[in-house]
Write a protein that holds these residues in place. Structure first.
Motif, short mmCIF file in Angstrom:
data_model
loop_
_atom_site.label_atom_id
_atom_site.label_comp_id
_atom_site.label_asym_id
_atom_site.label_seq_id
_atom_site.Cartn_x
_atom_site.Cartn_y
_atom_site.Cartn_z
N MET A 287 115.34 54.32 -7.92
CA MET A 287 114.32 53.76 -7.10
C MET A 287 113.03 54.27 -8.16
N ASN A 288 111.92 53.24 -8.00
CA ASN A 288 110.83 53.48 -8.58
C ASN A 288 109.89 54.26 -7.68
N PRO A 289 109.13 55.42 -8.12
CA PRO A 289 108.16 55.74 -7.10
C PRO A 289 106.99 54.90 -6.78
N SER A 290 106.49 54.95 -5.61
CA SER A 290 105.23 54.22 -5.04
C SER A 290 104.02 54.78 -5.81
N HIS A 291 103.02 53.92 -5.88
CA HIS A 291 101.78 54.23 -6.89
C HIS A 291 101.09 55.48 -6.12
N SER A 292 101.11 55.35 -4.85
CA SER A 292 100.42 56.53 -4.11
C SER A 292 101.03 57.79 -4.15
N LYS A 293 102.30 57.74 -4.26
CA LYS A 293 103.04 58.95 -4.73
C LYS A 293 102.92 59.36 -6.33
N LEU B 285 92.19 57.82 -11.59
CA LEU B 285 91.41 57.11 -11.22
C LEU B 285 92.07 55.72 -11.47
N LEU B 286 92.54 55.52 -12.58
CA LEU B 286 93.03 54.10 -12.69
C LEU B 286 94.42 53.83 -11.70
N LEU B 287 95.10 54.80 -11.14
CA LEU B 287 95.99 54.72 -10.42
C LEU B 287 95.40 54.55 -8.86
N LEU B 288 94.33 55.23 -8.74
CA LEU B 288 93.77 54.93 -7.45
C LEU B 288 93.30 53.74 -7.27
N LEU B 289 92.49 53.19 -8.29
CA LEU B 289 91.94 51.64 -8.16
C LEU B 289 92.76 50.45 -8.14
N SER B 290 94.25 50.87 -8.69
CA SER B 290 95.01 50.10 -8.67
C SER B 290 95.27 49.32 -7.14
N LYS B 291 95.42 48.03 -7.36
CA LYS B 291 95.84 47.17 -5.93
C LYS B 291 96.99 47.53 -5.08
N ASP B 292 98.02 48.16 -5.83
CA ASP B 292 99.21 48.79 -5.01
C ASP B 292 98.96 49.87 -4.33
N THR B 293 98.19 50.81 -4.83
CA THR B 293 98.08 52.17 -4.19
C THR B 293 97.06 51.89 -3.11
N ARG B 294 95.88 51.10 -3.24
CA ARG B 294 95.07 50.78 -1.89
C ARG B 294 95.89 49.92 -0.81
N GLN B 295 96.83 49.15 -1.25
CA GLN B 295 97.39 48.48 -0.37
C GLN B 295 98.47 49.45 0.46
N GLN B 296 99.10 50.48 -0.35
CA GLN B 296 100.15 51.43 0.23
C GLN B 296 99.20 52.34 1.06
N CYS B 297 98.03 52.93 1.05
CA CYS B 297 97.44 53.86 1.95
C CYS B 297 96.56 53.14 3.20
N ALA C 6 96.24 65.18 -2.62
CA ALA C 6 97.67 65.23 -2.93
C ALA C 6 98.65 64.88 -1.90
N PHE C 7 98.37 65.78 -0.60
CA PHE C 7 99.00 65.56 0.56
C PHE C 7 99.00 64.29 1.29
N GLY C 8 97.73 63.92 1.16
CA GLY C 8 97.30 62.72 2.15
C GLY C 8 98.09 61.21 1.23
N LEU C 9 97.91 61.45 0.07
CA LEU C 9 98.35 60.26 -0.77
C LEU C 9 99.68 60.15 -0.49
N TRP C 10 100.40 61.29 -0.66
CA TRP C 10 102.02 61.26 -0.64
C TRP C 10 102.32 60.53 0.58
N HIS C 11 101.56 60.90 1.73
CA HIS C 11 102.01 60.20 2.92
C HIS C 11 101.22 59.05 3.25
N ARG C 12 100.64 58.56 2.18
CA ARG C 12 99.82 57.02 2.24
C ARG C 12 98.62 57.13 3.25
#
Length: 124
Positions: A1-7, A110-122, A57-63
């Motif tokens: 299983m691949n970790p999500s971008h937010s995690k 910053l790069l992970l945060l600005l990725s489309k996948d991270t924004r869509q997951q949160c 870190a806590f908030g992103l883990w929980h999206r």
């Protein structure tokens, strides 16, 4: 299983907090200067970095969406604060290795945060 971008962004944030705290602890273990450790731990910038980093870190883990926005603001502020110091150190040619690791963590976050996948997951 691949970790999500937010995690993954959450793990990078936790690594940054560990670098901040770990650097102070390593200095204490090498020198034994308790006063310097107390002073470092009481600096408002240090306390803010630890508290906000842990919260993000806590908030992103929980999206959570608020964590994405807080992380964006926090990394922007840290890049400005740390970046100005780091560039001045590079201009004289003596930036410590830990500084390179911190710079890499900030840019990766910053790069992970600005990725489309991270924004869509949160979205919570």
């Amino acid at each position: 299983m691949n970790p999500s971008h937010s995690k993954l962004a959450s793990v990078v944030t936790a690594a940054y907090v560990l670098m901040v705290v770990g650097g102070m602890l390593l200095h204490f273990f090498n020198t034994g200067e308790l006063g310097t450790l107390k002073y470092s731990l009481m600096l408002p910038a240090t306390l803010a970095a630890i508290f906000v980093g842990g919260l993000v870190a806590f908030g992103l883990w929980h999206r959570f969406a608020w964590a994405w926005w807080l992380g964006l603001a926090a990394v922007g502020i840290q890049l400005i604060r740390f970046g100005s110091w780091f560039i001045s150190r590079l201009s004289v040619g003596n930036a410590p290795m830990a500084s390179w690791v911190i710079a890499l963590l900030l840019v990766a976050f910053l790069l992970l945060l600005l990725s489309k996948d991270t924004r869509q997951q949160c979205t919570r």
